[in-house]
Design a protein around this motif. Structure first.
Motif, mmCIF file in Angstrom:
data_model
loop_
_atom_site.group_PDB
_atom_site.id
_atom_site.type_symbol
_atom_site.label_atom_id
_atom_site.label_comp_id
_atom_site.label_asym_id
_atom_site.label_seq_id
_atom_site.Cartn_x
_atom_site.Cartn_y
_atom_site.Cartn_z
ATOM 1 N N ARG A 276 0.833 -1.195 0.000
ATOM 2 C CA ARG A 276 0.000 0.000 0.000
ATOM 3 C C ARG A 276 0.874 1.255 0.000
ATOM 4 O O ARG A 276 1.802 1.361 0.799
ATOM 5 C CB ARG A 276 -0.875 -0.009 1.255
ATOM 6 N N PRO A 277 0.567 2.232 -0.887
ATOM 7 C CA PRO A 277 1.328 3.482 -0.872
ATOM 8 C C PRO A 277 1.135 4.213 0.460
ATOM 9 O O PRO A 277 0.065 4.169 1.053
ATOM 10 C CB PRO A 277 0.729 4.312 -2.019
ATOM 11 N N VAL A 278 2.200 4.873 0.913
ATOM 12 C CA VAL A 278 2.157 5.635 2.157
ATOM 13 C C VAL A 278 1.788 7.077 1.821
ATOM 14 O O VAL A 278 2.428 7.707 0.977
ATOM 15 C CB VAL A 278 3.525 5.582 2.880
ATOM 16 N N GLY A 279 0.749 7.603 2.466
ATOM 17 C CA GLY A 279 0.314 8.968 2.202
ATOM 18 C C GLY A 279 1.092 10.002 2.992
ATOM 19 O O GLY A 279 1.452 11.049 2.481
ATOM 20 N N VAL A 280 1.385 9.709 4.257
ATOM 21 C CA VAL A 280 2.126 10.627 5.113
ATOM 22 C C VAL A 280 3.140 9.796 5.870
ATOM 23 O O VAL A 280 2.812 8.729 6.396
ATOM 24 C CB VAL A 280 1.192 11.335 6.122
ATOM 25 N N PHE A 281 4.374 10.275 5.929
ATOM 26 C CA PHE A 281 5.415 9.565 6.659
ATOM 27 C C PHE A 281 6.181 10.568 7.503
ATOM 28 O O PHE A 281 6.734 11.527 6.988
ATOM 29 C CB PHE A 281 6.368 8.842 5.714
ATOM 30 N N ARG A 282 6.184 10.346 8.810
ATOM 31 C CA ARG A 282 6.980 11.143 9.730
ATOM 32 C C ARG A 282 7.825 10.149 10.527
ATOM 33 O O ARG A 282 7.289 9.358 11.280
ATOM 34 C CB ARG A 282 6.089 11.958 10.652
#
Length: 122
Positions: free
Chosen positions: A110-116
């Motif tokens: 699954r593509p990651v929308g937000v990554f911190r």
């Protein structure tokens, strides 16, 4: 683009592996992980403890805490990888490499929308 590769398997089956069997699978997975690390593409990797150690917070009024996972399923989420890939096909190739090292189960890509990345280290 970052992709999450979520690893699902029957945790009772995986839990029945001997220490040697588990170490053999982890050694095969480490080969894939090392290659991705050398390419600068591997982000966080986590192996989750069994669902018997889990709790679920149901967002009701008032909130309700339950033992165990949210849903009963045949296969449980056992871990995940965050991998930098050109596109979905590239991410699926990584999942295939992981799958070749790990018998059975399934990988959700699954593509990651937000990554911190945060500030903790294990």
């Amino acid at each position: 683009m970052l992709y999450a590769i979520l690893c699902y398997h029957d945790e009772d089956f995986v839990g029945s592996w001997s220490k040697d069997q588990d170490e053999a699978v982890m050694k095969k997975l480490a080969v894939v992980q090392e290659r991705l690390t050398q390419q600068g593409r591997l982000g966080p990797v986590a192996r989750l403890l069994p669902t018997t150690a889990a709790a679920t917070l149901r967002k009701e009024d008032p909130p309700l805490v339950l033992d165990g996972p949210y849903a009963e399923t045949k296969e449980q989420l056992l871990g995940f990888y965050i991998v930098d890939c050109k596109n979905l096909d590239d991410a699926l190739d990584v999942a295939r490499d992981l799958g070749a090292a790990n018998p059975g189960g399934a990988y959700e890509v699954r593509p990651v929308g937000v990554f911190r990345p945060g500030g903790i280290s294990a």
